[in-house]
Design a protein around this motif. Structure first.
Motif, PDB file in Angstrom:
ATOM      1  N   UNK A 168     -12.381  -2.240   0.509  1.00 12.15           N
ATOM      2  CA  UNK A 168     -12.390  -0.883   1.048  1.00 12.15           C
ATOM      3  C   UNK A 168     -12.078   0.095  -0.068  1.00 12.15           C
ATOM      4  N   UNK A 169     -12.910   1.116  -0.221  1.00 14.86           N
ATOM      5  CA  UNK A 169     -12.680   2.144  -1.234  1.00 14.86           C
ATOM      6  C   UNK A 169     -11.540   3.060  -0.809  1.00 14.86           C
ATOM      7  N   UNK A 170     -10.543   3.183  -1.650  1.00 20.92           N
ATOM      8  CA  UNK A 170      -9.378   4.021  -1.354  1.00 20.92           C
ATOM      9  C   UNK A 170      -9.769   5.488  -1.338  1.00 20.92           C
ATOM     10  N   UNK A 171     -10.492   5.918  -2.371  1.00 22.69           N
ATOM     11  CA  UNK A 171     -10.853   7.338  -2.455  1.00 22.69           C
ATOM     12  C   UNK A 171     -11.767   7.743  -1.305  1.00 22.69           C
ATOM     13  N   UNK A 172     -12.700   6.865  -0.946  1.00 21.74           N
ATOM     14  CA  UNK A 172     -13.600   7.168   0.165  1.00 21.74           C
ATOM     15  C   UNK A 172     -12.843   7.219   1.488  1.00 21.74           C
ATOM     16  N   UNK A 173     -11.904   6.300   1.687  1.00 20.74           N
ATOM     17  CA  UNK A 173     -11.110   6.299   2.920  1.00 20.74           C
ATOM     18  C   UNK A 173     -10.332   7.602   3.070  1.00 20.74           C
ATOM     19  N   UNK A 174      -9.822   8.136   1.970  1.00 19.42           N
ATOM     20  CA  UNK A 174      -9.105   9.418   2.009  1.00 19.42           C
ATOM     21  C   UNK A 174     -10.042  10.561   2.377  1.00 19.42           C
ATOM     22  N   UNK A 175     -11.201  10.617   1.719  1.00 24.58           N
ATOM     23  CA  UNK A 175     -12.139  11.716   1.984  1.00 24.58           C
ATOM     24  C   UNK A 175     -12.632  11.698   3.420  1.00 24.58           C
TER      25      UNK A 175
ATOM     26  N   UNK B  82       0.787  -1.222   0.000  1.00 26.86           N
ATOM     27  CA  UNK B  82       0.000   0.000   0.000  1.00 26.86           C
ATOM     28  C   UNK B  82       0.822   1.277   0.000  1.00 26.86           C
ATOM     29  N   UNK B  83       2.156   1.162  -0.008  1.00 28.10           N
ATOM     30  CA  UNK B  83       2.989   2.370   0.071  1.00 28.10           C
ATOM     31  C   UNK B  83       2.738   3.327  -1.084  1.00 28.10           C
ATOM     32  N   UNK B  84       2.460   2.786  -2.254  1.00 30.97           N
ATOM     33  CA  UNK B  84       2.260   3.637  -3.432  1.00 30.97           C
ATOM     34  C   UNK B  84       0.978   4.448  -3.347  1.00 30.97           C
ATOM     35  N   UNK B  85       0.026   4.010  -2.524  1.00 30.12           N
ATOM     36  CA  UNK B  85      -1.242   4.737  -2.419  1.00 30.12           C
ATOM     37  C   UNK B  85      -1.393   5.406  -1.059  1.00 30.12           C
ATOM     38  N   UNK B  86      -0.344   5.395  -0.234  1.00 29.55           N
ATOM     39  CA  UNK B  86      -0.500   5.917   1.125  1.00 29.55           C
ATOM     40  C   UNK B  86      -0.957   7.377   1.096  1.00 29.55           C
TER      41      UNK B  86
ATOM     42  N   UNK C   2      -4.203  -6.787  -1.563  1.00 28.93           N
ATOM     43  CA  UNK C   2      -4.155  -6.510  -2.994  1.00 28.93           C
ATOM     44  C   UNK C   2      -4.838  -5.160  -3.244  1.00 28.93           C
ATOM     45  N   UNK C   3      -4.452  -4.515  -4.345  1.00 30.27           N
ATOM     46  CA  UNK C   3      -5.094  -3.277  -4.780  1.00 30.27           C
ATOM     47  C   UNK C   3      -5.626  -3.488  -6.183  1.00 30.27           C
ATOM     48  N   UNK C   4      -6.891  -3.127  -6.372  1.00 28.08           N
ATOM     49  CA  UNK C   4      -7.518  -3.240  -7.684  1.00 28.08           C
ATOM     50  C   UNK C   4      -8.300  -1.957  -7.940  1.00 28.08           C
ATOM     51  N   UNK C   5      -7.731  -1.072  -8.736  1.00 25.30           N
ATOM     52  CA  UNK C   5      -8.385   0.200  -8.998  1.00 25.30           C
ATOM     53  C   UNK C   5      -8.556   0.998  -7.726  1.00 25.30           C
ATOM     54  N   UNK C   6      -9.809   1.275  -7.368  1.00 25.37           N
ATOM     55  CA  UNK C   6     -10.101   2.082  -6.188  1.00 25.37           C
ATOM     56  C   UNK C   6     -10.258   1.248  -4.924  1.00 25.37           C
ATOM     57  N   UNK C   7      -9.954  -0.050  -4.991  1.00 28.63           N
ATOM     58  CA  UNK C   7     -10.262  -0.903  -3.847  1.00 28.63           C
ATOM     59  C   UNK C   7      -9.041  -1.638  -3.306  1.00 28.63           C
ATOM     60  N   UNK C   8      -9.022  -1.772  -1.985  1.00 28.33           N
ATOM     61  CA  UNK C   8      -8.097  -2.658  -1.283  1.00 28.33           C
ATOM     62  C   UNK C   8      -8.893  -3.884  -0.861  1.00 28.33           C
ATOM     63  N   UNK C   9      -8.313  -5.071  -1.081  1.00 28.82           N
ATOM     64  CA  UNK C   9      -8.958  -6.305  -0.632  1.00 28.82           C
ATOM     65  C   UNK C   9      -7.870  -7.280  -0.189  1.00 28.82           C
ATOM     66  N   UNK C  10      -8.281  -8.381   0.417  1.00 29.97           N
ATOM     67  CA  UNK C  10      -7.349  -9.426   0.827  1.00 29.97           C
ATOM     68  C   UNK C  10      -7.607 -10.662  -0.026  1.00 29.97           C
ATOM     69  N   UNK C  11      -6.571 -11.308  -0.439  1.00 30.43           N
ATOM     70  CA  UNK C  11      -6.681 -12.438  -1.363  1.00 30.43           C
ATOM     71  C   UNK C  11      -7.379 -13.630  -0.718  1.00 30.43           C
ATOM     72  N   UNK C  12      -8.655 -13.833  -1.051  1.00 27.52           N
ATOM     73  CA  UNK C  12      -9.389 -15.006  -0.601  1.00 27.52           C
ATOM     74  C   UNK C  12      -9.883 -14.989   0.820  1.00 27.52           C
ATOM     75  N   UNK C  13      -9.676 -13.858   1.538  1.00 26.24           N
ATOM     76  CA  UNK C  13     -10.099 -13.764   2.941  1.00 26.24           C
ATOM     77  C   UNK C  13     -10.808 -12.436   3.180  1.00 26.24           C
ATOM     78  N   UNK C  14     -11.397 -12.328   4.354  1.00 25.59           N
ATOM     79  CA  UNK C  14     -11.899 -11.026   4.783  1.00 25.59           C
ATOM     80  C   UNK C  14     -10.726 -10.054   4.921  1.00 25.59           C
ATOM     81  N   UNK C  15     -11.040  -8.766   4.788  1.00 29.55           N
ATOM     82  CA  UNK C  15     -10.020  -7.723   4.837  1.00 29.55           C
ATOM     83  C   UNK C  15      -9.848  -7.142   6.231  1.00 29.55           C
ATOM     84  N   UNK C  16     -10.928  -7.113   7.005  1.00 21.94           N
ATOM     85  CA  UNK C  16     -10.839  -6.473   8.312  1.00 21.94           C
ATOM     86  C   UNK C  16     -10.843  -4.960   8.234  1.00 21.94           C
ATOM     87  N   UNK C  17     -11.353  -4.410   7.106  1.00 27.59           N
ATOM     88  CA  UNK C  17     -11.586  -2.979   7.065  1.00 27.59           C
ATOM     89  C   UNK C  17     -12.544  -2.592   8.171  1.00 27.59           C
ATOM     90  N   UNK C  18     -13.421  -3.501   8.499  1.00 25.26           N
ATOM     91  CA  UNK C  18     -14.270  -3.466   9.686  1.00 25.26           C
ATOM     92  C   UNK C  18     -13.529  -4.206  10.794  1.00 25.26           C
TER      93      UNK C  18
END
Length: 486
Positions: free
Chosen positions: A464-471, A5-9, A100-116
Motif C-alpha cells: 500500500x502506498x503511504x503517500x497515496x493513502x494520505x492523498x 506505523x505510529x511514526x507515519x500516522x 513492515x514499512x519500506x520507503x513509501x510502502x506498507x507491506x506484511x512480511x511474507x503474507x498478504x497485507x489486506x489493504x484490500x
C-alpha cells in the motif's frame, strides 16, 4: 503490541489500519473484526447495528447545519484474502499481520497485507473518530466475506439505510473513478475418483514462483495459472514416461490466480532417470516460453519414498482429471467491444484439491453480461456432468451497470480537478465489486468506487502506498465537505 506505523500516522488512518491488521480477519473469520467495529461505535456513542452475517453499519449524524443534505454511505468489506509464501509460518486464523514499512510502502512480511479492503475501514474509522470534518449524515457499511462471493452484502437488509450516494472504497488505483464492474459467481466442479493400489517410487513435482494475483484485476496480464500449467506438465510427461497420479492440488482462493501447484506421482524404478530428465527438459521449455511474463517460474522434483504401496487413480479417473485441466475454459474469454482494454468475460481456476475420493475444481467466473456469465457457468456444468461429476454455482452477484447521469460522479470529478489539478479517469473494471448488489437493493443509489494505490493485491507481494493513502483520505474528506456545500 509495538506500533510499526505510529511514526507515519496521518490523521488516524494508519493507527486504525494497524489495529485492523492486528486482528485475524480472513474470509469466514469475521467475528473478531466485526466485534471490534461494534466496540468502536459503542465507545463513541454512535448508532450501529450488527446483523446475523456479522455486517456492521455505523451511523454518524450530519455536521450541524447540513442535516438536509443527502446521506452518504461509506462502504467497504472487512475480510481479506489470506495468502502466504510457503516458507512463512503464519496462522491466519490466530495471528495478526507482521507489518513492515519500506520507503513509501506498507507491506506484511511474507503474507498478504489486506489493504484490500482494510484501508476502507481505516478511512471510515478515522472520519467517524474526528468531529472536525464537515459531512452529511454518514452510514458506514462494512460487509463480510466479499472475497469469497459477497455473501455479507447479499444478506444485508438495506431497508434501514437512507443513503442516496455511496463511496465504495475498494479500488486500487488513485486517480481512477470506477463507474461499473463485472458480475460473477463461483463454480464448483466435483468429479468422483476411483483408486487402485500400486507399488513403486513416489515423487513430488512442484511448480512455484509464479506471480499470481487478483483474478479480476490481473486476469488480462498474461499471468500463468499454476494448476493449469501443472496439468500441461503432467500431460507432456505422460508422452515420455508411464506414471500413475496420486494427487494434484493448487491454489487457495478461487479469486486468486494460483502461484503454486503440487502433484505426487508413482513411477517404477527403471523410469526414474527418464522422469528426472523429462521434468528438467519440460522445465526449460516452460521457462523459455514464460521468461518475460513469469521470470520467477520454478519447477522442482523430489523423491519421497522408495518401494511404497499407495492408492493411485485408475485410468478412467486420471483421464477425467486431465480432461478438466486441459480442456475446461480458463482465463480471458472475451474482451469488451465497447471499452478498449476492458475484459468482458473470464474465469479462473482458483482452487484445485483432492479429498474424500473426489477432485474439486473451484472457478471464479466474471462477466459484464449476465447472459455470458451464465454461458460460462453452463460450459463448466456440461463438462463436469459429462465426466460423471456434480456441479454447483454459488455467490452469484450482479454486474454494476454504468449510470449515465451521476451527480455524485460529477462532484467527485470537480473535487479531483480542484485538488489534483488534473482530470481523473472514469473507467469500468472487470473485477467484481459490491456496488452491483447495493445498486440492485437501493433504488437510484448513486455510486462511485475509488481508492489509493495498491500493488499485487491477493499476493504476498501486496503493498500500500503511504503517500497515496494520505492523498486519497484528504480527497474523501473534501468530497464529503463539497457534498454539503454544493
Amino acid at each position: 503490541m509495538n506500533s510499526v506505523l505510529s511514526a507515519i500516522d496521518y490523521k488516524g488512518i494508519f493507527k486504525f489500519f494497524e489495529e485492523i491488521c492486528a486482528i485475524p480477519h480472513g474470509s469466514r473469520n469475521n467475528k473478531e473484526i466485526s466485534d471490534y467495529l461494534v466496540s468502536f461505535a459503542k465507545t463513541r456513542g454512535l448508532k450501529y447495528w450488527q446483523d446475523e452475517f456479522l455486517n456492521v453499519v455505523i451511523v454518524k449524524e450530519a455536521t450541524k447545519g447540513y442535516e438536509d443534505k443527502p446521506t452518504v454511505i461509506i462502504q467497504g468489506h472487512m475480510d481479506m484474502v489470506c495468502e502466504k509464501r510457503p516458507e512463512i509460518v503464519h496462522d491466519f486464523m490466530k495471528d495478526g499481520l507482521d507489518l513492515k514499512v519500506d520507503g513509501d510502502f506498507i507491506y506484511a512480511n511474507g503474507t498478504t497485507l489486506g489493504g484490500d479492503d482494510g484501508i476502507a475501514l481505516a478511512y471510515a474509522l478515522a472520519i467517524l473518530d474526528n468531529d472536525s470534518y464537515v459531512h452529511p449524515r454518514l452510514e458506514v457499511v462494512i460487509t463480510t466475506d466479499e472475497e469469497i462471493g459477497m455473501d455479507g452484502a447479499a444478506g444485508l437488509d438495506t431497508t434501514p439505510l437512507q443513503g442516496q450516494y455511496m463511496f465504495n472504497i475498494d479500488s486500487e488505483d488513485e486517480g481512477i473513478l470506477l463507474s461499473s464492474s463485472a458480475g460473477g459467481l463461483t463454480s464448483i466442479c466435483t468429479i468422483p475418483l476411483q483408486h487402485e493400489e500400486k507399488e513403486g517410487t513416489i515423487y513430488q513435482i512442484d511448480i512455484s514462483g509464479l506471480q499470481g494475483g487478483h483474478s479480476g484485476v490481473e486476469i488480462h496480464k498474461n499471468r500463468t495459472n499454476a494448476s493449469i500449467l501443472m496439468g500441461r506438465l503432467l500431460f507432456d510427461s505422460g508422452k515420455k514416461i508411464n506414471y500413475d497420479l496420486i494427487e494434484v492440488k493448487g491454489g487457495l482462493k478461487d479469486n486468486s490466480i494460483p502461484r503454486e501447484s503440487t502433484a505426487k506421482i508413482l513411477v517404477q524404478s527403471k523410469d526414474e532417470d527418464t522422469l528426472k530428465e523429462t521434468i528438467d527438459s519440460l522445465s526449460a521449455v516452460y521457462k523459455n516460453e514464460l521468461k518475460t511474463s513469469e521470470p520467477g517460474l520454478k519447477v522442482g522434483i523430489n523423491k519421497l519414498n522408495d518401494n511404497s504401496k499407495v492408492d493411485v487413480l485408475k485410468t478412467e479417473s486420471y483421464k477425467n482429471v486431465m480432461t478438466m485441466l486441459l480442456y475446461a475454459p480458463n482465463g480471458v474469454q472475451v474482451n469488451s467491444s465497447d471499452i478498449e482494454g476492458l475484459v468482458e468475460s473470464s474465469l479462473n481456476l482458483g482452487i484445485l484439491n483432492m479429498e474424500d475420493g473426489k477432485i474439486i475444481f473451484s472457478y471464479a467466473v466474471r462477466s459484464s453480461l449476465s447472459s455470458y456469465k451464465r454461458y460460462l457457468s453452463d460450459k463448466l456444468q456440461n463438462i463436469t456432468e459429462l465426466l460423471g461429476g456434480n456441479y454447483t454455482a454459488r455467490g452469484d452477484y450482479a454486474a454494476w451497470e454504468y449510470k449515465k447521469d451521476s451527480k455524485l460522479r460529477d462532484t467527485l470529478v470537480k473535487v479531483y480537478r480542484r485538488d489534483y489539478g488534473e482530470e481523473p479517469k472514469i473507467e469500468a473494471i472487470h473485477a467484481g465489486l459490491e456496488c452491483g448488489i447495493f445498486a440492485g437493493k437501493i433504488n437510484n443509489l448513486d455510486i462511485v468506487s475509488f481508492g489509493p494505490n495498491m500493488h499485487d493485491i491477493h499476493t504476498p507481494d501486496e503493498r500500500l502506498s503511504i503517500s497515496s493513502a494520505k492523498r486519497v483520505f484528504d480527497y474523501v474528506v473534501n468530497c464529503l465537505k463539497e457534498l454539503c456545500e454544493d
